[in-house]
Each structure stands twice: as C-alpha cells, then as structure tokens.
Scaffold this motif. Structure first.
Motif, mmCIF file in Angstrom:
data_model
loop_
_atom_site.group_PDB
_atom_site.id
_atom_site.type_symbol
_atom_site.label_atom_id
_atom_site.label_comp_id
_atom_site.label_asym_id
_atom_site.label_seq_id
_atom_site.Cartn_x
_atom_site.Cartn_y
_atom_site.Cartn_z
ATOM 1 N N SER A 122 15.581 -1.382 14.718
ATOM 2 C CA SER A 122 15.686 -2.401 15.761
ATOM 3 C C SER A 122 14.544 -3.414 15.660
ATOM 4 C CB SER A 122 15.683 -1.735 17.146
ATOM 5 O OG SER A 122 15.689 -2.697 18.154
ATOM 6 N N ALA A 123 13.339 -2.934 15.463
ATOM 7 C CA ALA A 123 12.180 -3.823 15.355
ATOM 8 C C ALA A 123 12.283 -4.724 14.131
ATOM 9 C CB ALA A 123 10.890 -3.006 15.308
ATOM 10 N N LYS A 124 12.687 -4.176 13.010
ATOM 11 C CA LYS A 124 12.816 -4.957 11.776
ATOM 12 C C LYS A 124 13.906 -6.021 11.928
ATOM 13 C CE LYS A 124 12.107 -3.432 7.221
ATOM 14 N NZ LYS A 124 10.894 -3.994 7.028
ATOM 15 N N ALA A 125 15.034 -5.644 12.507
ATOM 16 C CA ALA A 125 16.127 -6.597 12.703
ATOM 17 C C ALA A 125 15.707 -7.715 13.650
ATOM 18 C CB ALA A 125 17.366 -5.859 13.237
ATOM 19 N N GLU A 126 15.018 -7.356 14.733
ATOM 20 C CA GLU A 126 14.589 -8.375 15.692
ATOM 21 C C GLU A 126 13.533 -9.295 15.086
ATOM 22 O OE1 GLU A 126 13.759 -8.861 20.419
ATOM 23 O OE2 GLU A 126 13.580 -6.864 19.545
ATOM 24 N N THR A 154 15.232 -9.258 25.162
ATOM 25 C CA THR A 154 15.256 -8.273 24.074
ATOM 26 C C THR A 154 16.679 -7.998 23.589
ATOM 27 O OG1 THR A 154 15.385 -6.436 25.638
ATOM 28 C CG2 THR A 154 13.165 -7.142 24.929
ATOM 29 N N PHE A 155 17.578 -8.947 23.770
ATOM 30 C CA PHE A 155 18.986 -8.700 23.449
ATOM 31 C C PHE A 155 19.206 -8.339 21.987
ATOM 32 C CE2 PHE A 155 19.572 -11.869 27.041
ATOM 33 C CZ PHE A 155 19.752 -10.892 27.998
ATOM 34 N N TYR A 156 18.481 -8.992 21.069
ATOM 35 C CA TYR A 156 18.695 -8.658 19.658
ATOM 36 C C TYR A 156 18.311 -7.206 19.393
ATOM 37 C CZ TYR A 156 19.791 -9.704 14.866
ATOM 38 O OH TYR A 156 20.418 -9.721 13.637
ATOM 39 N N GLY A 157 17.202 -6.786 19.949
ATOM 40 C CA GLY A 157 16.795 -5.391 19.803
ATOM 41 C C GLY A 157 17.769 -4.434 20.471
ATOM 42 N N ASP A 158 18.271 -4.829 21.642
ATOM 43 C CA ASP A 158 19.244 -3.985 22.347
ATOM 44 C C ASP A 158 20.503 -3.777 21.506
ATOM 45 O OD1 ASP A 158 17.450 -4.020 24.475
ATOM 46 O OD2 ASP A 158 18.554 -5.572 25.575
ATOM 47 N N TRP A 217 23.186 -9.914 33.115
ATOM 48 C CA TRP A 217 22.531 -11.189 32.832
ATOM 49 C C TRP A 217 23.466 -12.394 32.823
ATOM 50 C CZ3 TRP A 217 17.401 -11.452 32.839
ATOM 51 C CH2 TRP A 217 16.685 -10.262 32.685
ATOM 52 N N GLY A 218 24.751 -12.186 32.991
ATOM 53 C CA GLY A 218 25.714 -13.278 32.889
ATOM 54 C C GLY A 218 25.547 -14.367 33.930
ATOM 55 N N ALA A 235 19.876 -16.716 29.867
ATOM 56 C CA ALA A 235 20.107 -15.398 29.276
ATOM 57 C C ALA A 235 21.455 -15.351 28.572
ATOM 58 C CB ALA A 235 20.028 -14.312 30.346
ATOM 59 N N LEU A 236 22.488 -15.885 29.210
ATOM 60 C CA LEU A 236 23.816 -15.866 28.587
ATOM 61 C C LEU A 236 23.832 -16.707 27.313
ATOM 62 C CD1 LEU A 236 26.659 -14.787 28.620
ATOM 63 C CD2 LEU A 236 27.277 -16.571 30.276
ATOM 64 N N THR A 237 23.096 -17.796 27.299
ATOM 65 C CA THR A 237 22.969 -18.599 26.079
ATOM 66 C C THR A 237 22.357 -17.765 24.960
ATOM 67 O OG1 THR A 237 22.749 -20.659 27.330
ATOM 68 C CG2 THR A 237 21.898 -20.657 25.074
ATOM 69 N N GLU A 238 21.317 -17.026 25.276
ATOM 70 C CA GLU A 238 20.672 -16.191 24.261
ATOM 71 C C GLU A 238 21.600 -15.069 23.799
ATOM 72 O OE1 GLU A 238 16.590 -13.653 23.691
ATOM 73 O OE2 GLU A 238 16.495 -15.522 24.841
ATOM 74 N N ILE A 239 22.375 -14.508 24.701
ATOM 75 C CA ILE A 239 23.340 -13.472 24.319
ATOM 76 C C ILE A 239 24.339 -14.043 23.312
ATOM 77 C CG2 ILE A 239 25.260 -12.052 25.167
ATOM 78 C CD1 ILE A 239 23.594 -11.853 27.846
#
Length: 133
Positions: free
Chosen positions: A8-12, A30-34, A57-58, A63-67
């Motif tokens: 997760s850390a490497k991907a983020e 932290t959505f990418y890590g999630d 978060w919707g 937040a929704l933009t980042e998702i």
C-alpha cells in the motif's frame, strides 16, 4: 515478499510521484492507500471500499474528486502492470485484467455520481475540472 502495508505504501508513493507532473494538486486523503489495501484482499474488498468511501466522503466534492482520480489511476496502474507487479504472485494475469475492469467500472460510477451530486454547484464543477483536466 511484501506485506499489505508495504504494498500500500509503495503504491501510494508511486501515485504521489505521478501527480507531481500534473501540477498543483496534492492528495488530501488516503484513498489510494485504502484501495491498495483492498487490492490485496480481492475484488469484493475493492467494491466494499468503494461503497464505504462514497458513503463517507461523497458529500465532500473535493474528496469525491480525489476518489475519481484514484479510481482512474488504479485502472491505468493495473493496465500498465505497475501495482500488479508489486502485488507479486497473488496477481495473476486474470486478476490483473479483472482489476483493470473493476477500477474502470468504479471510476465511471464515481464520475457519474459526482455529476449527479454537483451538477448545479459551480464551485464543485470548477474544482473538478481544474483538478481532473
């Protein structure tokens, strides 16, 4: 061999490096890590994570933009074999291709959800176009 948290850390970290080329946007969540943690546990976990982040978060257009951005990048990342490479043996070609499809589907759903919720909000739409363009 990595564990789920190292993956997760490497991907983020990779995602954040890729964003540096895009300009002034910096992740706030932290959505990418999630979603990377969800990758480790399979498609059901990815779908459950999607439901949870949209529910939680919707109602926040930033937040929704980042998702939306995360889901798009995840699809491309698996298509380009980046995140799947770090998942190692647990990510067969069949799993990799399925993740591409799942993330593309969820991206489309989140994008549609954004428009549904915020089509009449000029600030939200401006932000969305500035960040995702």
């Amino acid at each position: 061999i990595m564990n789920v948290f190292e993956y997760s850390a490497k991907a983020e970290q990779n995602w954040k490096r890729n964003l540096e080329d895009m300009g002034a946007f910096h992740p706030q969540y932290t959505f990418y890590g999630d979603f990377s943690i969800a990758d480790w546990y399979g498609e059901k976990s990815i779908r459950d994570t999607y439901k949870n982040v949209i529910k939680s978060w919707g109602d926040d257009y930033e937040a929704l933009t980042e998702i939306v951005m995360v889901l798009n990048h995840k699809s491309w990342s698996f298509n380009g074999n980046v995140d799947s490479h770090w998942l190692g043996a647990r990510c067969t070609e069949e799993v990799r291709q399925r993740y591409v499809e799942v993330y593309a589907e969820l991206y489309d759903k989140a994008d549609a959800e954004f428009y549904k919720r915020y089509k009449d909000n000029d600030d939200a739409m401006r932000y969305y176009f500035e960040v995702t363009d």
